[in-house]
Write a protein that holds these residues in place. Sequence first.
Motif, PDB file in Angstrom:
ATOM      1  N   ILE A  41       0.730  -1.230   0.048  1.00 44.11           N
ATOM      2  CA  ILE A  41      -0.066  -0.039  -0.233  1.00 44.11           C
ATOM      3  C   ILE A  41       0.919   1.039  -0.099  1.00 44.11           C
ATOM      4  N   HIS A  42       1.997   1.321   0.339  1.00 46.12           N
ATOM      5  CA  HIS A  42       3.142   2.137   0.261  1.00 46.12           C
ATOM      6  C   HIS A  42       3.945   2.430  -0.997  1.00 46.12           C
ATOM      7  N   MET A  43       3.658   1.506  -1.982  1.00 49.79           N
ATOM      8  CA  MET A  43       4.535   1.447  -3.029  1.00 49.79           C
ATOM      9  C   MET A  43       4.278   2.616  -4.136  1.00 49.79           C
ATOM     10  N   GLN A  44       2.978   3.040  -4.258  1.00 48.21           N
ATOM     11  CA  GLN A  44       2.601   4.189  -5.303  1.00 48.21           C
ATOM     12  C   GLN A  44       3.335   5.548  -4.767  1.00 48.21           C
ATOM     13  N   ARG A  45       3.167   5.583  -3.552  1.00 43.84           N
ATOM     14  CA  ARG A  45       3.544   7.120  -3.106  1.00 43.84           C
ATOM     15  C   ARG A  45       5.187   6.936  -3.332  1.00 43.84           C
ATOM     16  N   ALA A  46       5.616   6.016  -2.594  1.00 44.87           N
ATOM     17  CA  ALA A  46       7.273   5.758  -2.622  1.00 44.87           C
ATOM     18  C   ALA A  46       7.890   5.965  -4.215  1.00 44.87           C
ATOM     19  N   MET A  47       7.271   5.182  -5.218  1.00 37.73           N
ATOM     20  CA  MET A  47       7.633   5.038  -6.406  1.00 37.73           C
ATOM     21  C   MET A  47       7.635   6.646  -7.233  1.00 37.73           C
ATOM     22  N   ALA A  48       6.555   7.236  -6.942  1.00 37.70           N
ATOM     23  CA  ALA A  48       6.343   8.785  -7.445  1.00 37.70           C
ATOM     24  C   ALA A  48       7.465   9.688  -7.008  1.00 37.70           C
ATOM     25  N   LEU A  49       7.702   9.487  -5.604  1.00 39.16           N
ATOM     26  CA  LEU A  49       8.774  10.406  -4.976  1.00 39.16           C
ATOM     27  C   LEU A  49      10.325   9.898  -5.577  1.00 39.16           C
ATOM     28  N   PHE A  50      10.313   8.671  -5.724  1.00 44.85           N
ATOM     29  CA  PHE A  50      11.622   8.406  -6.145  1.00 44.85           C
ATOM     30  C   PHE A  50      11.751   9.021  -7.793  1.00 44.85           C
ATOM     31  N   ALA A  51      10.461   8.770  -8.318  1.00 43.80           N
ATOM     32  CA  ALA A  51      10.759   9.227  -9.876  1.00 43.80           C
ATOM     33  C   ALA A  51      10.925  10.740 -10.004  1.00 43.80           C
ATOM     34  N   GLN A  52      10.366  11.413  -8.869  1.00 46.32           N
ATOM     35  CA  GLN A  52      10.534  12.802  -8.796  1.00 46.32           C
ATOM     36  C   GLN A  52      12.211  13.269  -8.552  1.00 46.32           C
ATOM     37  N   ASN A  53      12.855  12.233  -8.063  1.00 47.39           N
ATOM     38  CA  ASN A  53      14.040  12.472  -7.843  1.00 47.39           C
ATOM     39  C   ASN A  53      15.207  11.732  -8.758  1.00 47.39           C
ATOM     40  N   GLY A  54      14.553  11.502  -9.880  1.00 47.76           N
ATOM     41  CA  GLY A  54      15.405  10.834 -10.984  1.00 47.76           C
ATOM     42  C   GLY A  54      15.814   9.457 -10.990  1.00 47.76           C
ATOM     43  N   ILE A  55      15.004   8.802 -10.253  1.00 44.35           N
ATOM     44  CA  ILE A  55      15.275   7.242 -10.124  1.00 44.35           C
ATOM     45  C   ILE A  55      14.066   6.532 -10.829  1.00 44.35           C
ATOM     46  N   ASN A  56      14.605   5.423 -11.606  1.00 44.26           N
ATOM     47  CA  ASN A  56      13.615   4.561 -12.228  1.00 44.26           C
ATOM     48  C   ASN A  56      13.289   3.417 -11.422  1.00 44.26           C
ATOM     49  N   VAL A  57      11.934   3.052 -11.203  1.00 46.78           N
ATOM     50  CA  VAL A  57      11.819   2.205 -10.230  1.00 46.78           C
ATOM     51  C   VAL A  57      10.939   0.991 -10.808  1.00 46.78           C
ATOM     52  N   SER A  60      -4.412   2.633   7.810  1.00 49.17           N
ATOM     53  CA  SER A  60      -3.170   2.640   6.907  1.00 49.17           C
ATOM     54  C   SER A  60      -3.211   3.098   5.621  1.00 49.17           C
ATOM     55  N   ILE A  61      -4.321   2.304   5.107  1.00 46.37           N
ATOM     56  CA  ILE A  61      -4.678   2.625   3.686  1.00 46.37           C
ATOM     57  C   ILE A  61      -5.026   4.225   3.334  1.00 46.37           C
ATOM     58  N   LEU A  62      -5.805   4.615   4.149  1.00 46.86           N
ATOM     59  CA  LEU A  62      -6.102   6.189   3.863  1.00 46.86           C
ATOM     60  C   LEU A  62      -5.037   6.975   4.376  1.00 46.86           C
ATOM     61  N   HIS A  63      -4.240   6.567   5.153  1.00 49.84           N
ATOM     62  CA  HIS A  63      -3.042   7.587   5.593  1.00 49.84           C
ATOM     63  C   HIS A  63      -1.938   7.394   4.037  1.00 49.84           C
ATOM     64  N   GLU A  64      -2.077   6.300   3.483  1.00 43.14           N
ATOM     65  CA  GLU A  64      -0.996   6.487   2.463  1.00 43.14           C
ATOM     66  C   GLU A  64      -1.853   7.289   1.247  1.00 43.14           C
ATOM     67  N   ILE A  65      -3.216   7.330   1.040  1.00 42.08           N
ATOM     68  CA  ILE A  65      -3.856   7.799  -0.130  1.00 42.08           C
ATOM     69  C   ILE A  65      -3.594   9.389   0.372  1.00 42.08           C
ATOM     70  N   ILE A  66      -4.011   9.739   1.356  1.00 45.95           N
ATOM     71  CA  ILE A  66      -3.397  11.280   1.917  1.00 45.95           C
ATOM     72  C   ILE A  66      -2.236  11.570   1.657  1.00 45.95           C
ATOM     73  N   TYR A  84      -0.092  10.258  -0.391  1.00 45.28           N
ATOM     74  CA  TYR A  84       0.263  10.506  -1.888  1.00 45.28           C
ATOM     75  C   TYR A  84      -0.215  11.695  -2.191  1.00 45.28           C
ATOM     76  N   LEU A  85      -1.474  12.083  -2.123  1.00 48.86           N
ATOM     77  CA  LEU A  85      -1.912  13.533  -2.398  1.00 48.86           C
ATOM     78  C   LEU A  85      -1.217  14.641  -2.103  1.00 48.86           C
ATOM     79  N   TYR A  86      -0.735  14.435  -0.864  1.00 44.57           N
ATOM     80  CA  TYR A  86       0.133  15.597  -0.140  1.00 44.57           C
ATOM     81  C   TYR A  86       1.579  15.686  -0.758  1.00 44.57           C
ATOM     82  N   ASP A  87       2.232  14.419  -0.612  1.00 45.79           N
ATOM     83  CA  ASP A  87       3.775  14.418  -0.978  1.00 45.79           C
ATOM     84  C   ASP A  87       3.941  14.574  -2.467  1.00 45.79           C
ATOM     85  N   VAL A  88       3.261  14.112  -3.305  1.00 41.38           N
ATOM     86  CA  VAL A  88       3.454  13.839  -4.687  1.00 41.38           C
ATOM     87  C   VAL A  88       2.920  15.183  -5.103  1.00 41.38           C
ATOM     88  N   ASN A  89       1.857  15.792  -5.011  1.00 42.36           N
ATOM     89  CA  ASN A  89       1.487  17.008  -5.671  1.00 42.36           C
ATOM     90  C   ASN A  89       2.127  18.236  -4.724  1.00 42.36           C
TER      91      ASN A  89
END
Length: 253
Positions: free
Chosen positions: A190-206, A238-244, A246-251
Motif C-alpha cells: 500500500i506504500h508503493m505508489q507514493r514511494a515510486m512517485a517520489l523516487f521518480a521525482q528525484n530521477g530514479i527509475n523504479v 493505514s491505507i487512507l493514510h497512504e492515499i492522503i 500520496y496526494l500531499y507528498d506527490v503534489n
Amino acid sequence: MLTIFLHRLLQSFLLPPFNSLIIIILGSLFCKSSAKKSRLIILIGCFSLYLQSTPYFAYYLTTLIASSPMKIAKLKQAQALVILGGGVNTSVKEYSVNSMSNSDTFIRIRYGAYLAKQAPQLPIFLSGGAVDSRNSEASLMKKSLRQEFNINNPIYLEPDSKTTAENAKFTARLLLQYRINHIVLVTSAIHMQRAMALFAQNGINVIAAPTGFYSLGYENLPILWFIPSASAMLNTSSILHEIIGYLYDVNLD
C-alpha cells in the motif's frame, strides 16, 4: 515537537475511528435545530464507522493503490535493490537491546533478503533515519540482513530520512553518486505508489517489488468479510493514510 503534535492531530481527524466520531458529534449538535437532519448525520457517521471496520472495505481500498507482485526476472533490469524502513519497535527488552525493526519493516527485510539471494551481485541500499545516538533504522535493517538472513550483498546505508519524501530524496542522492538510476524498490504494497512517485521525482527509475499484501482470508466464510474488526479498521487507517500522503507528498512539488 509542535509540528509532530499538529501532524498527529490532523491524522486523527482524517482517519478512523475519529473521522466517523466527528460526524456523529456534529449530528448530535443539530438535535435542537433539526431532529431529522441530526438523525441523518448520525446515521452517516455510524455507517462510515461500520464500513471502515469491515475487512471487505479494507481489501477494496487496497486494490485501488497496491501494486502487483514483481516477477523475479525483472531483477536483471536493476542496478540496485532499495529497501525502505517502515518503523522501529523500542520496547524489546526480551532481546536486551534498545530497539529493533518493527513488524512492517521486518516484512520488507524478509522479502528484500529473498530477492537479494536471487541476485547476490546487486548492491542493497537501506533507507531509514536515526533511532537513537547509536543506531539508525537503516543500521538495524543491515544487522538483520547480515545476522538473521546471512545476506552477503554489498550494503549501503541512508541513515538520515524521517519521512517517505526524505527516503526518496536522500537515497536518490546516494544512488546517483554511484551512477545508479534503475532500482528494484521494496516496500509495503500500500506504500508503493507514493514511494515510486517520489523516487521518480528525484530521477530514479523504479521497478516495484511490493510486499505485505492485505488478505481477506476466510474464503469459505465470506460473511466474515462484513463483520467489523479492529484489524480491518487498522488496515483501513493505514491505507487512507497512504492515499492522503500520496496526494500531499506527490503534489507538493
